[in-house]
Write a protein that holds these residues in place. Structure first.
Motif, PDB file in Angstrom:
ATOM      1  N   LYS A 201      88.130  43.179  82.365  1.00 52.93           N
ATOM      2  CA  LYS A 201      88.439  43.007  80.680  1.00 52.93           C
ATOM      3  C   LYS A 201      88.796  41.436  80.521  1.00 52.93           C
ATOM      4  N   SER A 202      88.360  40.604  81.501  1.00 48.91           N
ATOM      5  CA  SER A 202      88.917  39.263  81.242  1.00 48.91           C
ATOM      6  C   SER A 202      87.716  38.633  80.081  1.00 48.91           C
ATOM      7  N   ASP A 203      88.424  37.314  79.622  1.00 52.83           N
ATOM      8  CA  ASP A 203      87.778  36.865  78.623  1.00 52.83           C
ATOM      9  C   ASP A 203      86.600  35.903  79.024  1.00 52.83           C
ATOM     10  N   ILE A 204      87.070  35.290  80.120  1.00 52.52           N
ATOM     11  CA  ILE A 204      85.892  34.391  80.852  1.00 52.52           C
ATOM     12  C   ILE A 204      85.981  34.964  82.200  1.00 52.52           C
ATOM     13  N   ILE A 218      86.208  33.533  89.469  1.00 48.43           N
ATOM     14  CA  ILE A 218      87.342  33.175  88.538  1.00 48.43           C
ATOM     15  C   ILE A 218      87.505  33.807  87.167  1.00 48.43           C
ATOM     16  N   CYS A 219      88.702  34.650  87.131  1.00 47.03           N
ATOM     17  CA  CYS A 219      88.676  35.445  85.910  1.00 47.03           C
ATOM     18  C   CYS A 219      89.776  34.884  85.023  1.00 47.03           C
ATOM     19  N   TYR A 220      89.527  34.750  83.685  1.00 45.33           N
ATOM     20  CA  TYR A 220      90.706  34.182  82.990  1.00 45.33           C
ATOM     21  C   TYR A 220      90.888  35.125  81.754  1.00 45.33           C
ATOM     22  N   TRP A 221      92.468  35.378  81.312  1.00 44.80           N
ATOM     23  CA  TRP A 221      92.596  36.063  80.271  1.00 44.80           C
ATOM     24  C   TRP A 221      93.280  35.091  79.305  1.00 44.80           C
TER      25      TRP A 221
END
Ligand code: SF4
Length: 268
Positions: A201-204, A218-221
């Motif tokens: 459910k990351s944004d990127i 790489i996951c970024y919230w």
């Protein structure tokens, strides 16, 4: 000099800043400077939680990433590479062989290596690239990756390095992502990154390849409703079949520093 902290401020951040002098230093900052220089040990501050001390001590004992340790290790890898038939191993490494050299993509850029382990590249090949690359050539198994993403702590040897990895890799990259709006676009453009389906459910979510069989997700919230942003790195579950935990850590820390430099160069 300590190779686990980049500067005295990183040690200082761990301290309670009471300047109580129980470590026989006039201030916490002076103590931090002494730890950084290797004159004092973290455990000489009685107020540091045992788990913090254990994390750094454990990594320090297990890690050969002292300057001399790294040089010795690279020398050993070079000796092993001299015995390897690079041409026949090229395919297993996800590389090619041309003009007597093995060619491997590091973050999407060609790097070539001769039979003596000498590296030729246009990119700035500092130690964080060199050691994992030599380790990869020696250790990499001729087997496909698993395709299963795991966080660093779930790698077989990841747990004891977790604290250090969070501080030196994930927190730094998160800070860059928080402050530099063009960060992810730059990664896509500069390092042949690939945007992938959103994980967890990351944004990127994007994948880069520090080495051909070492994908890094790489996951970024983004921050939301008063909740801080977050960033996590994920590795293929079989990563330790191809490089050891020292090299995995070196890649994470090296990338974090490189990303920081890119952000600074863009005025952030
Ligand atoms: S003992 Fe710890 S808290 Fe006290 S001055 Fe030294 S570093 Fe700071």
């Amino acid at each position: 000099m300590s190779s686990y902290f980049r500067n005295a401020m990183e040690v200082f951040k761990l301290l309670n800043k009471s300047n109580c002098k129980e470590c026989f230093k006039p201030t916490c900052l002076a103590f931090a400077g002494s730890v950084f220089k290797g004159e004092k040990k973290l455990e000489e501050c009685p107020y540091l939680p045992a788990d913090v001390i254990a994390q750094f001590k454990d990594a320090q004992q297990k890690s050969p990433i002292t300057d001399q340790g790294a040089l010795d290790m690279m020398e050993n890898y070079r000796k092993s590479i001299a015995q390897i038939d690079l041409e026949s191993k090229a395919q297993a490494l996800g590389g090619t062989f041309a003009d007597g050299r093995l060619v491997i993509k590091v973050m999407g850029k060609n790097v070539s290596i001769d039979q003596h382990g000498k590296i030729f590249t246009d990119i700035h090949a500092n130690q964080w690239v060199v050691m994992p690359l030599l380790n990869y050539i020696v250790q990499c198994k001729d087997a496909p990756i698993s395709g299963i993403w795991v966080p660093f702590r779930e790698l077989p040897s990841g747990r004891s390095w977790q604290g250090l990895f969070e501080k030196q890799c994930e927190e730094l990259i998160k800070k860059v992502a928080d402050t530099y709006p063009g960060f992810f676009q730059q990664i896509l453009e500069l390092f042949n990154g690939k945007e992938v389906e959103k994980h967890y459910k990351s944004d990127i979510a994007l994948v880069v390849y520090p080495l051909p069989k070492i994908p890094l997700l790489i996951c970024y919230w983004l921050p939301e409703d008063g909740i801080d942003s977050d960033l996590n790195l994920f590795f293929d579950a079989k990563t330790e079949d191809y490089i050891n935990i020292n090299s995995i850590y070196a890649i994470g820390a090296g990338l974090a520093r490189m990303f920081e430099k890119i952000a600074i160069n863009h005025g952030f």
